[in-house]
Design a protein around this motif. Structure first.
Motif, PDB file in Angstrom:
ATOM      1  N   ILE A  87       0.767  -1.305  -0.116  1.00 59.44           N
ATOM      2  CA  ILE A  87      -0.044   0.125   0.031  1.00 59.44           C
ATOM      3  C   ILE A  87       0.744   1.321   0.035  1.00 59.44           C
ATOM      4  N   ASP A  88       2.118   1.229   0.811  1.00 56.64           N
ATOM      5  CA  ASP A  88       2.740   2.410   0.665  1.00 56.64           C
ATOM      6  C   ASP A  88       3.221   2.884  -0.792  1.00 56.64           C
ATOM      7  N   GLU A  89       3.673   1.724  -1.377  1.00 55.29           N
ATOM      8  CA  GLU A  89       4.133   1.768  -2.699  1.00 55.29           C
ATOM      9  C   GLU A  89       3.299   2.245  -3.563  1.00 55.29           C
ATOM     10  N   HIS A  90       1.878   1.956  -3.578  1.00 55.57           N
ATOM     11  CA  HIS A  90       0.952   2.468  -4.383  1.00 55.57           C
ATOM     12  C   HIS A  90       0.102   3.473  -4.106  1.00 55.57           C
ATOM     13  N   ALA A  91       0.405   4.185  -2.785  1.00 51.00           N
ATOM     14  CA  ALA A  91      -0.541   5.027  -2.143  1.00 51.00           C
ATOM     15  C   ALA A  91      -0.775   6.096  -3.091  1.00 51.00           C
ATOM     16  N   ASP A  92       0.320   6.818  -3.675  1.00 47.44           N
ATOM     17  CA  ASP A  92      -0.020   8.052  -4.450  1.00 47.44           C
ATOM     18  C   ASP A  92      -0.786   7.720  -5.637  1.00 47.44           C
ATOM     19  N   GLU A  93      -0.507   6.577  -6.459  1.00 48.02           N
ATOM     20  CA  GLU A  93      -1.259   6.101  -7.601  1.00 48.02           C
ATOM     21  C   GLU A  93      -2.769   5.816  -7.086  1.00 48.02           C
ATOM     22  N   LEU A  94      -3.224   5.190  -5.922  1.00 45.35           N
ATOM     23  CA  LEU A  94      -4.418   5.133  -5.390  1.00 45.35           C
ATOM     24  C   LEU A  94      -5.393   6.425  -5.010  1.00 45.35           C
ATOM     25  N   GLY A  95      -4.433   7.213  -4.518  1.00 48.67           N
ATOM     26  CA  GLY A  95      -4.972   8.583  -4.473  1.00 48.67           C
ATOM     27  C   GLY A  95      -5.414   9.255  -5.895  1.00 48.67           C
ATOM     28  N   ARG A  96      -4.507   9.059  -6.811  1.00 49.05           N
ATOM     29  CA  ARG A  96      -4.689   9.626  -8.044  1.00 49.05           C
ATOM     30  C   ARG A  96      -5.987   9.169  -8.682  1.00 49.05           C
ATOM     31  N   ILE A  97      -6.197   7.930  -8.598  1.00 47.93           N
ATOM     32  CA  ILE A  97      -7.626   7.169  -9.211  1.00 47.93           C
ATOM     33  C   ILE A  97      -8.554   7.730  -8.601  1.00 47.93           C
ATOM     34  N   ASP A  98      -8.328   7.736  -7.094  1.00 49.68           N
ATOM     35  CA  ASP A  98      -9.533   7.965  -6.303  1.00 49.68           C
ATOM     36  C   ASP A  98     -10.142   9.733  -6.582  1.00 49.68           C
ATOM     37  N   ALA A  99      -8.969  10.445  -7.008  1.00 49.75           N
ATOM     38  CA  ALA A  99      -9.373  11.916  -7.292  1.00 49.75           C
ATOM     39  C   ALA A  99     -10.224  12.010  -8.511  1.00 49.75           C
ATOM     40  N   VAL A 100     -10.211  11.157  -9.454  1.00 49.93           N
ATOM     41  CA  VAL A 100     -11.050  11.241 -10.700  1.00 49.93           C
ATOM     42  C   VAL A 100     -12.355  11.432 -10.217  1.00 49.93           C
ATOM     43  N   ALA A 101     -12.982  10.643  -9.391  1.00 51.27           N
ATOM     44  CA  ALA A 101     -14.445  10.668  -8.817  1.00 51.27           C
ATOM     45  C   ALA A 101     -14.515  10.628  -7.521  1.00 51.27           C
ATOM     46  N   GLY A 102     -13.856  11.188  -6.881  1.00 52.10           N
ATOM     47  CA  GLY A 102     -13.905  11.089  -5.320  1.00 52.10           C
ATOM     48  C   GLY A 102     -12.912  12.117  -4.454  1.00 52.10           C
ATOM     49  N   ASP A 103     -12.648  12.014  -3.234  1.00 52.33           N
ATOM     50  CA  ASP A 103     -12.024  12.490  -2.533  1.00 52.33           C
ATOM     51  C   ASP A 103     -10.455  12.790  -2.844  1.00 52.33           C
ATOM     52  N   GLY A 104     -10.057  11.736  -3.306  1.00 49.17           N
ATOM     53  CA  GLY A 104      -8.603  11.629  -3.533  1.00 49.17           C
ATOM     54  C   GLY A 104      -7.762  11.021  -2.550  1.00 49.17           C
ATOM     55  N   ASP A 105      -8.523  10.409  -1.331  1.00 51.40           N
ATOM     56  CA  ASP A 105      -7.983  10.113  -0.034  1.00 51.40           C
ATOM     57  C   ASP A 105      -7.718   8.788   0.114  1.00 51.40           C
ATOM     58  N   HIS A 106      -8.133   7.722  -1.098  1.00 53.10           N
ATOM     59  CA  HIS A 106      -7.995   6.384  -0.641  1.00 53.10           C
ATOM     60  C   HIS A 106      -6.792   5.813  -0.348  1.00 53.10           C
ATOM     61  N   GLY A 107      -5.776   6.532  -1.211  1.00 49.43           N
ATOM     62  CA  GLY A 107      -4.278   6.033  -0.723  1.00 49.43           C
ATOM     63  C   GLY A 107      -4.011   6.347   0.706  1.00 49.43           C
ATOM     64  N   ILE A 108      -4.292   7.661   1.120  1.00 52.12           N
ATOM     65  CA  ILE A 108      -3.925   7.953   2.648  1.00 52.12           C
ATOM     66  C   ILE A 108      -4.727   7.053   3.645  1.00 52.12           C
ATOM     67  N   GLY A 109      -5.985   6.743   3.212  1.00 57.04           N
ATOM     68  CA  GLY A 109      -6.738   6.007   4.162  1.00 57.04           C
ATOM     69  C   GLY A 109      -6.340   4.612   4.275  1.00 57.04           C
ATOM     70  N   MET A 110      -6.002   4.038   3.151  1.00 59.71           N
ATOM     71  CA  MET A 110      -5.563   2.720   3.269  1.00 59.71           C
ATOM     72  C   MET A 110      -4.019   2.587   3.988  1.00 59.71           C
ATOM     73  N   GLN A 111      -3.267   3.609   3.812  1.00 56.26           N
ATOM     74  CA  GLN A 111      -2.017   3.640   4.241  1.00 56.26           C
ATOM     75  C   GLN A 111      -2.333   3.679   5.851  1.00 56.26           C
ATOM     76  N   ARG A 112      -3.247   4.572   6.342  1.00 56.93           N
ATOM     77  CA  ARG A 112      -3.501   4.605   7.772  1.00 56.93           C
ATOM     78  C   ARG A 112      -4.013   3.264   8.519  1.00 56.93           C
ATOM     79  N   GLY A 113      -4.906   2.788   7.581  1.00 60.92           N
ATOM     80  CA  GLY A 113      -5.384   1.240   7.968  1.00 60.92           C
ATOM     81  C   GLY A 113      -4.442   0.321   8.225  1.00 60.92           C
ATOM     82  N   SER A 114      -3.682   0.130   7.006  1.00 59.48           N
ATOM     83  CA  SER A 114      -2.405  -0.931   6.868  1.00 59.48           C
ATOM     84  C   SER A 114      -1.709  -0.999   8.022  1.00 59.48           C
ATOM     85  N   HIS A 115      -1.190   0.430   8.331  1.00 58.62           N
ATOM     86  CA  HIS A 115       0.072   0.700   9.246  1.00 58.62           C
ATOM     87  C   HIS A 115      -0.357   0.349  10.539  1.00 58.62           C
ATOM     88  N   ALA A 116      -1.512   0.599  10.971  1.00 64.34           N
ATOM     89  CA  ALA A 116      -2.316   0.358  12.098  1.00 64.34           C
ATOM     90  C   ALA A 116      -2.303  -1.177  12.271  1.00 64.34           C
TER      91      ALA A 116
END
Length: 275
Positions: A87-116
């Motif tokens: 997830i760390d490796e792909h967080a930026d790309e996940l955020g970019r994809i999410d920004a097309v039709a969302g908040d753009g925070d999917h990568g950040i959210g997945m990072q926080r969840g997976s780290h915890a």
């Protein structure tokens, strides 16, 4: 008004426009007292003593476990570490994809969840937890730290996995299929169905492929690899779908041509934890 609700590290402002009628106006001007928004003369709710909360809930409690389950728990914790890395490796790309039709925070959210989850899993293993407890404890940590719908979904899925696998023995391939089925049902309970352009579009094909291969007698690692391939293909196929759930649904045709970030992150995760 006190603190405002934020969306992780997203910069800028969120502006909502709506048609005002008498009922909405009455609700909008009403006093409010919440952790993130306060106005008017609302009386703060009585706070619950921390000791009461602690007595009612023990999400990280570790019970007895067999040697086999504790050995598997070590592998489960290693899996969460692998998830954190991918997830760390792909967080930026996940955020970019999410920004097309969302908040753009999917990568950040997945990072926080997976780290915890990875930290909680490692701690649970050190305390002698079995595999089921590690999954349950990690799921609770993921849900608590990730926030948003994806956090709740992954928390529920991991809790279901842990509940079925338990702490008594090393699961068979059939046990894993049953656990994945329970996790799938936990996710489906949130309301999405295949075709809605969500994580479900990769999750359901993964479950079906895994079950089919195990039922045909394939070893779990081989069945899992086949299921990963099905999830990856399905995740890429979400590019052609119209979103019907979540924030992306308001973007309709604008989201066509872009894959769903939840489906992509799911495919990344199941590949990372392949046995």
């Amino acid at each position: 008004v006190g603190e405002l609700v934020t969306s992780f590290d997203m910069a800028g402002v969120s502006l909502t426009l709506f048609w005002l009628d008498d009922e909405l106006e009455e609700l909008w001007v009403a006093p409010a007292d919440t952790p993130a928004y306060r106005k008017g003369g609302a009386v703060p709710a009585e706070r619950v003593a921390p000791s009461v909360v602690a007595a009612d809930a023990a999400p990280d409690e570790v019970g007895p476990a067999s040697e086999d389950s504790r050995a598997l728990a070590v592998q489960v914790a290693a899996g969460f570490a692998a998830v954190r890395s991918v997830i760390d490796e792909h967080a930026d790309e996940l955020g970019r994809i999410d920004a097309v039709a969302g908040d753009g925070d999917h990568g950040i959210g997945m990072q926080r969840g997976s780290h915890a989850a990875a930290e909680a899993a490692s701690d649970a293993v050190e305390r002698g937890a079995g595999a089921g407890s590690v999954l349950r404890i990690a799921g609770d940590a993921w849900s608590d730290k990730a926030g948003g719908t994806s956090g709740a979904i992954w928390g529920a899925a991991l809790e279901a996995l842990g509940r079925v696998l338990g702490d008594d023995s090393r699961p068979t391939g059939a046990d894993v299929v049953e656990a994945v089925g329970a996790a799938t049902e936990a996710v489906l309970a949130f309301g999405a169905v295949p075709g809605d352009k969500t994580m479900v579009d990769a999750l359901v094909p993964f479950r079906e492929a895994l079950r089919s291969r195990v039922d045909d007698g394939a070893a779990l690692p081989d069945a899992w690899r086949a299921a990963v391939s099905a999830a990856q293909d399905a995740a890429q196929g979400t590019a052609e779908l119209l979103p019907r759930k979540g924030r992306a649904r308001t973007h309709a045709e604008h989201a066509v041509g872009t894959v769903d970030p939840g489906a992509v992150s799911f495919a990344l995760i199941v590949e990372a934890v392949a046995p």
